[in-house]
Write a protein that holds these residues in place. Structure first.
Motif, PDB file in Angstrom:
ATOM      1  N   GLN A 132       0.806  -0.850  -0.051  1.00 27.55           N
ATOM      2  CA  GLN A 132       0.291  -0.222   0.015  1.00 27.55           C
ATOM      3  C   GLN A 132       0.840   1.445   0.435  1.00 27.55           C
ATOM      4  N   LEU A 133       0.750   2.252  -1.163  1.00 27.46           N
ATOM      5  CA  LEU A 133       1.865   3.720  -0.604  1.00 27.46           C
ATOM      6  C   LEU A 133       0.730   5.083  -0.222  1.00 27.46           C
ATOM      7  N   ASN A 134       0.963   5.044   0.326  1.00 26.79           N
ATOM      8  CA  ASN A 134       0.189   6.191   1.181  1.00 26.79           C
ATOM      9  C   ASN A 134       0.287   7.299   0.917  1.00 26.79           C
ATOM     10  N   SER A 135       1.068   7.617  -0.113  1.00 26.31           N
ATOM     11  CA  SER A 135       1.693   8.927  -0.240  1.00 26.31           C
ATOM     12  C   SER A 135       2.534   9.560  -1.312  1.00 26.31           C
ATOM     13  N   VAL A 136       3.044  10.118  -1.592  1.00 24.30           N
ATOM     14  CA  VAL A 136       4.125  10.846  -3.037  1.00 24.30           C
ATOM     15  C   VAL A 136       4.551  10.044  -2.712  1.00 24.30           C
ATOM     16  N   VAL A 137       5.707  10.417  -1.744  1.00 24.54           N
ATOM     17  CA  VAL A 137       6.939   9.717  -0.826  1.00 24.54           C
ATOM     18  C   VAL A 137       7.437   8.058  -1.073  1.00 24.54           C
TER      19      VAL A 137
END
Length: 93
Positions: A21-26
């Protein structure tokens, strides 16, 4: 350079069918940088994430470009179901 969270996370497949899961721009930027390849979609995702990290575009714009890249490469993990196994042996009982 602040990483803004996405309104809704992006779920992608990594490794041998493990969801991430990718939660942010970073998170999206790191994933795109580490992904093996050099397609125009990948380069666009990296540029969009960099622009979001510097405040030139909003995080949701970067998310949209990243999702387009991940979709094109078949990386989106919908409903967390593993991708089908292809070319494997069939078992007959």
């Amino acid at each position: 350079m602040l990483s803004q969270p996405f309104k809704e996370p992006v779920r992608v497949w990594v490794g041998l069918g493990f969801p991430r899961q990718l939660n942010s721009v970073v998170d999206a930027y790191q994933f795109a940088m580490e992904y093996c390849g050099n397609s125009p979609e990948q380069r666009a995702a990296i540029r969009a994430c960099k622009a979001a990290l510097t405040g030139d575009v909003d995080p949701e714009t970067a998310r949209g470009v990243f999702v387009a890249f991940a979709t094109k490469k078949g990386l989106i993990a919908e409903d967390w179901l593993p991708p089908p196994i292809r070319g494997g042996r069939s078992s007959h009982v």
